[in-house]
Design an enzyme around this catalytic site. Structure first.
Site, PDB file in Angstrom:
ATOM      1  N   CYS A 136       0.844  -1.187   0.000  1.00 11.72           N
ATOM      2  CA  CYS A 136       0.000   0.000   0.000  1.00 11.72           C
ATOM      3  C   CYS A 136       0.877   1.234   0.000  1.00 11.72           C
ATOM      4  O   CYS A 136       1.868   1.299   0.737  1.00 11.72           O
ATOM      5  CB  CYS A 136      -0.888  -0.011   1.245  1.00 11.72           C
ATOM      6  SG  CYS A 136      -1.950   1.435   1.405  1.00 11.72           S
ATOM      7  N   HIS A 181      -8.999  -3.420  -2.231  1.00  8.07           N
ATOM      8  CA  HIS A 181      -8.052  -2.580  -1.501  1.00  8.07           C
ATOM      9  C   HIS A 181      -8.475  -1.112  -1.558  1.00  8.07           C
ATOM     10  O   HIS A 181      -8.551  -0.440  -0.524  1.00  8.07           O
ATOM     11  CB  HIS A 181      -6.660  -2.773  -2.110  1.00  8.07           C
ATOM     12  CG  HIS A 181      -5.570  -2.020  -1.426  1.00  8.07           C
ATOM     13  ND1 HIS A 181      -4.595  -2.652  -0.694  1.00  8.07           N
ATOM     14  CD2 HIS A 181      -5.277  -0.697  -1.370  1.00  8.07           C
ATOM     15  CE1 HIS A 181      -3.760  -1.738  -0.206  1.00  8.07           C
ATOM     16  NE2 HIS A 181      -4.151  -0.546  -0.618  1.00  8.07           N
ATOM     17  N   GLU A 182      -8.756  -0.612  -2.756  1.00  6.77           N
ATOM     18  CA  GLU A 182      -9.096   0.808  -2.907  1.00  6.77           C
ATOM     19  C   GLU A 182     -10.450   1.137  -2.289  1.00  6.77           C
ATOM     20  O   GLU A 182     -10.605   2.184  -1.650  1.00  6.77           O
ATOM     21  CB  GLU A 182      -9.046   1.226  -4.379  1.00  6.77           C
ATOM     22  CG  GLU A 182      -7.695   1.044  -5.046  1.00  6.77           C
ATOM     23  CD  GLU A 182      -6.531   1.666  -4.291  1.00  6.77           C
ATOM     24  OE1 GLU A 182      -6.720   2.703  -3.609  1.00  6.77           O
ATOM     25  OE2 GLU A 182      -5.423   1.108  -4.362  1.00  6.77           O
ATOM     26  N   HIS A 223     -10.034   1.471   1.404  1.00  6.22           N
ATOM     27  CA  HIS A 223      -9.544   2.802   1.787  1.00  6.22           C
ATOM     28  C   HIS A 223     -10.707   3.771   1.970  1.00  6.22           C
ATOM     29  O   HIS A 223     -10.761   4.521   2.953  1.00  6.22           O
ATOM     30  CB  HIS A 223      -8.626   3.376   0.701  1.00  6.22           C
ATOM     31  CG  HIS A 223      -7.199   2.995   0.831  1.00  6.22           C
ATOM     32  ND1 HIS A 223      -6.443   3.274   1.942  1.00  6.22           N
ATOM     33  CD2 HIS A 223      -6.366   2.368  -0.031  1.00  6.22           C
ATOM     34  CE1 HIS A 223      -5.210   2.832   1.765  1.00  6.22           C
ATOM     35  NE2 HIS A 223      -5.140   2.271   0.576  1.00  6.22           N
TER      36      HIS A 223
END
Length: 197
Positions: free
Chosen positions: A106, A148-149, A152
Site C-alpha cells: 500500500c 483494496h481501494e 480505503h
C-alpha cells in the site's frame, strides 16, 4: 496538474469513511473534480502504484484511480477512475493467506508488504469521470485492487485485514517506522521508491 504527498498510516483521513462525491440532479459532478482526478493519476504514476484512493492524498471523498493489470505478471493494464464505488465480492477464504500468492502492499504503508486474505473475484459499480455509470469486474490482482481501494474509502487499510503472524509483523513495522501518528506523508518522486520499482 501535480504530484501531491501521500498520507501514511495513522493519519485520521485514512481511518475515517469518506463522503460520497456529490452528483447533481442532472448527473453533473463538481467542477473541481477533474483537477483532483488528474492530481490522483499524477501521484499514483509517480509512486508506481496500481491504485490510489482520494483519502490517501488527504481528500475525504469517495473515489479512486487505478492502473492495474488483470493478473500478476501481465503487462496489459486497465486504467481509469471510479466515483462513489460500491463493492461486491465472492467469499473471502478462511485459510491463512499464502505468503507468495497473497502478498499486498500500500502506498500509505510505504515499502512494506504482507500476505492479505482477499476474495478471488470482485465487482465495483459507480461513475466514471464524466458521471456515466461504470462497472468494473475482475479476478486475481484486479479483484485485489478493487477491494483494496474500496477499503480505503471505507476507512480501512489492508493492515486492518491482516491475521496472525502477519498482523503482528505489520504492527511491529508500523512501530519501527514511527508511523501510526497523524501528519506523516511521503512525496513520490522526491524520495526513492519505497517498493523499489
Amino acid at each position: 496538474m501535480a504530484v501531491v504527498p501521500i498520507r501514511i498510516v495513522g493519519d485520521p483521513v485514512l481511518h475515517t469513511p469518506t463522503e460520497p462525491v456529490p452528483v447533481g440532479p442532472d448527473g453533473s459532478l463538481p467542477d473541481d473534480l477533474p483537477a483532483l482526478i488528474q492530481d490522483m493519476f499524477d501521484t499514483m504514476d509517480a509512486a508506481n502504484g496500481v491504485g490510489l484512493a482520494a483519502n490517501q492524498i488527504g481528500v475525504a471523498k469517495r473515489l479512486f484511480v487505478y492502473d492495474c493489470a488483470p493478473t500478476r505478471g501481465q503487462t496489459t493494464r486497465r486504467r481509469g477512475v471510479v466515483i462513489n464505488p460500491v463493492l461486491e465480492t465472492s467469499e473471502v477464504p478462511e485459510t491463512m493467506p499464502d505468503p507468495d500468492e497473497d502478498e499486498e502492499g500500500c502506498l500509505s504503508v510505504p515499502g512494506e508488504n504482507f500476505p492479505t486474505g482477499r476474495a478471488d473475484w470482485a465487482r465495483v459499480t459507480g461513475l466514471d469521470a464524466d458521471g456515466s455509470p461504470i462497472t468494473l469486474e475482475g479476478e486475481d490482482l484486479f479483484a485485489r485492487m478493487l477491494q483494496h481501494e474500496t477499503g480505503h474509502l471505507d476507512g480501512f487499510l489492508y493492515l486492518d485485514r491482516l491475521v496472525g503472524r502477519y498482523a503482528r509483523a505489520a504492527k511491529k513495522a508500523v512501530k519501527r517506522n514511527g508511523w501510526g501518528v497523524p501528519g506523516l506523508s511521503w512525496m513520490p518522486g522526491e524520495v526513492p521508491d519505497p517498493f523499489g520499482h
